[in-house]
Design an enzyme around this catalytic site. Structure first.
Site, PDB file in Angstrom:
ATOM      1  N   SER A  50       0.826  -1.209   0.000  1.00 55.88           N
ATOM      2  CA  SER A  50       0.000   0.000   0.000  1.00 55.88           C
ATOM      3  C   SER A  50       0.862   1.262   0.000  1.00 55.88           C
ATOM      4  CB  SER A  50      -0.917   0.025   1.226  1.00 55.88           C
ATOM      5  OG  SER A  50      -0.147   0.277   2.397  1.00 55.88           O
ATOM      6  N   ASP A  83      -1.559  -1.216  -3.612  1.00 61.17           N
ATOM      7  CA  ASP A  83      -2.902  -1.041  -3.052  1.00 61.17           C
ATOM      8  C   ASP A  83      -3.118   0.374  -2.521  1.00 61.17           C
ATOM      9  OD1 ASP A  83      -5.427  -2.104  -2.263  1.00 61.17           O
ATOM     10  OD2 ASP A  83      -4.693  -2.357  -0.211  1.00 61.17           O
ATOM     11  N   ASP A 109      -6.899   4.894  -5.669  1.00 60.98           N
ATOM     12  CA  ASP A 109      -8.010   5.231  -4.774  1.00 60.98           C
ATOM     13  C   ASP A 109      -8.273   6.731  -4.798  1.00 60.98           C
ATOM     14  OD1 ASP A 109      -9.860   5.555  -2.782  1.00 60.98           O
ATOM     15  OD2 ASP A 109      -8.648   4.671  -1.187  1.00 60.98           O
ATOM     16  N   HIS A 181     -12.389  -1.454   6.691  1.00 56.53           N
ATOM     17  CA  HIS A 181     -10.955  -1.650   6.905  1.00 56.53           C
ATOM     18  C   HIS A 181     -10.617  -1.702   8.399  1.00 56.53           C
ATOM     19  CE1 HIS A 181     -10.846   0.102   2.766  1.00 56.53           C
ATOM     20  NE2 HIS A 181      -9.868  -0.768   2.619  1.00 56.53           N
ATOM     21  N   HIS A 209     -12.668  -5.284  -0.217  1.00 55.92           N
ATOM     22  CA  HIS A 209     -11.689  -4.758   0.729  1.00 55.92           C
ATOM     23  C   HIS A 209     -12.193  -4.983   2.156  1.00 55.92           C
ATOM     24  CE1 HIS A 209      -9.099  -1.925  -1.889  1.00 55.92           C
ATOM     25  NE2 HIS A 209      -9.693  -2.794  -2.674  1.00 55.92           N
ATOM     26  N   GLY A 210     -11.294  -4.845   3.129  1.00 54.01           N
ATOM     27  CA  GLY A 210     -11.694  -4.977   4.523  1.00 54.01           C
ATOM     28  C   GLY A 210     -12.092  -6.387   4.904  1.00 54.01           C
ATOM     29  N   ASN A 231      -9.177  -8.845  -0.390  1.00 54.77           N
ATOM     30  CA  ASN A 231      -8.030  -8.210   0.265  1.00 54.77           C
ATOM     31  C   ASN A 231      -8.020  -8.489   1.763  1.00 54.77           C
ATOM     32  OD1 ASN A 231      -7.775  -7.072  -2.267  1.00 54.77           O
ATOM     33  ND2 ASN A 231      -7.483  -4.995  -1.525  1.00 54.77           N
ATOM     34  N   VAL A 232      -6.851  -8.858   2.267  1.00 62.22           N
ATOM     35  CA  VAL A 232      -6.682  -9.126   3.697  1.00 62.22           C
ATOM     36  C   VAL A 232      -5.406  -8.452   4.191  1.00 62.22           C
ATOM     37  CG1 VAL A 232      -6.421 -10.896   5.481  1.00 62.22           C
ATOM     38  CG2 VAL A 232      -7.823 -11.371   3.457  1.00 62.22           C
ATOM     39  N   THR A 234      -5.259  -6.579   8.017  1.00 62.44           N
ATOM     40  CA  THR A 234      -5.280  -6.484   9.483  1.00 62.44           C
ATOM     41  C   THR A 234      -5.237  -7.849  10.162  1.00 62.44           C
ATOM     42  OG1 THR A 234      -6.483  -4.392   9.384  1.00 62.44           O
ATOM     43  CG2 THR A 234      -6.592  -5.608  11.454  1.00 62.44           C
TER      44      THR A 234
END
Length: 286
Positions: A50, A83, A109, A181, A209-210, A231-232, A234
Site C-alpha cells: 500500500s 494497493d 483510490d 478496513h 476490501h476490509g 483483500n486481507v 489487518t
C-alpha cells in the site's frame, strides 16, 4: 509457477468461480510468510504493497525487489499489486519502473473525491497504467475504517458502478458492500444480494476490501455471489502480533529476533494458508 500477472490470476479465478487472495505486505516477514502460506495451500496469491507501507519504508524499491524475488522463486503463482495509491505522482514514479519490479497491477483510490472528480482522476491513471501493461483497480462507494476517510454504511449503487467502469475503463472495481478496513473482529455482514447485483451490472471483476473483518463462511458466500479478489491485511497483523507477544512473554531474556519472531511468522503462514483455501476454493466448499 513463479511471478505471475494479476490479470492472469484474476482471469483464472473468474473462470473457476473463485477469487484471488490478496495480502498486504508491510515487512519482509509479511512477504515471506504470505508466499509460504500460499505455497502450503497450493494456491496463487497477490503480494500487496500500500501507499502507507511505501511511506513507512521511505521508498518502494527495496521491499518491491524482495517481493519480486520471492514471487519468482515461489512454487505457486504469485503476483505483485500496489494497493490504495492516492498520490498520482507516486503512481507515475512507480509506473516508470513497473516492469523492472514485476508489478502486475495497482489500485488507484480517488474515493475521497466526489464522483465526477473520481472518474476524471481514475481515467487518467488507468490510461497510463494500462499503457504500461498493468491491471487497474479503482474504488467506488465508501469502504469504512480507512483513516476516517470513508463513512461506514455507504453502499455502491449498481447503476453508478456500471457507469463508473464504462467511463474510467478500469479492469477491476472495489465496492462498498458492508466490510470495513482495520476491523479487529470478524463480524462484518456483507450485503450478498448487492454483490450479486453489482456483479451482474459491471463487466469487470469485483474486489472486496476490509476482508479481515469477515468470517470465513461469509467470505465464501461473497465469492459465490461474484467477488473475484479478496483483500486481507489487518488479520495477519492480529495473528502475528499475538504470537510475538506470547513468544516474548515466554522468553523475556531472549534478544535474538530469529528466536522470538518465528512464532509470529508461523502464525501468519497458517492464517494465509487457511484464507487461501477459503477464498480460492469457495465454490468447491473446501
Amino acid at each position: 509457477m513463479s511471478l505471475t500477472s494479476t490479470r492472469r490470476l484474476v482471469a483464472q479465478a473468474s473462470a473457476d468461480g473463485g477469487a484471488v487472495a490478496a495480502f498486504n505486505v508491510i515487512t519482509l516477514d509479511h512477504a515471506e510468510s504470505i508466499v509460504a502460506g500460499a505455497s502450503t495451500a497450493g494456491t496463487g496469491a497477490l503480494l500487496q504493497l500500500s501507499e502507507n507501507a511505501i511511506r513507512f519504508h521511505g521508498s518502494p524499491w527495496p521491499i518491491l525487489a524482495a517481493c519480486r524475488e520471492l514471487a519468482d522463486a515461489a512454487s505457486v503463482p504469485i503476483g505483485i499489486h500496489l494497493d490504495h495509491l492516492e498520490d498520482a505522482d507516486l503512481v507515475r514514479k512507480i509506473l516508470a519502473r513497473a516492469g523492472e519490479f514485476g508489478i502486475g497491477s495497482l489500485m488507484f483510490d480517488a474515493s475521497r473525491l466526489d464522483y465526477s472528480d473520481n472518474v476524471r482522476a481514475t481515467r487518467r491513471i488507468a490510461e497510463d497504467a494500462q499503457a504500461a501493461g498493468l491491471w487497474v483497480e479503482a474504488e467506488l462507494g465508501a469502504i469504512g475504517g480507512k483513516d476516517g476517510a470513508h463513512a461506514p454504511g455507504v453502499r455502491t449503487h449498481p447503476d453508478e458502478a456500471r457507469s463508473f467502469v464504462e467511463q474510467t475503463g478500469v479492469d477491476g472495481l472495489a465496492v462498498a458492500v458492508g466490510s470495513s478496513h482495520a476491523m479487529l473482529e470478524r463480524s462484518a455482514v456483507i450485503d450478498l444480494p448487492l454483490v450479486g447485483r453489482l456483479a451482474a451490472s459491471v463487466s469487470v471483476p469485483l474486489v472486496l476490501h476490509g476482508s479481515s473483518g469477515i468470517a470465513d463462511d461469509m467470505i465464501r458466500q461473497a465469492v459465490e455471489a461474484g467477488i473475484r479478489k479478496v483483500n486481507v491485511g489487518t488479520a495477519l497483523n492480529i495473528a502475528s502480533t499475538a504470537a510475538l507477544r506470547a513468544s516474548l512473554a515466554a522468553a523475556p531474556d531472549v534478544i535474538d529476533p530469529r528466536k522470538f519472531s518465528r512464532a509470529a511468522r508461523d502464525a501468519t503462514v497458517a492464517l494465509v494458508a487457511q484464507l487461501c483455501r477459503v477464498i480460492s476454493f469457495a465454490r468447491l466448499g473446501a
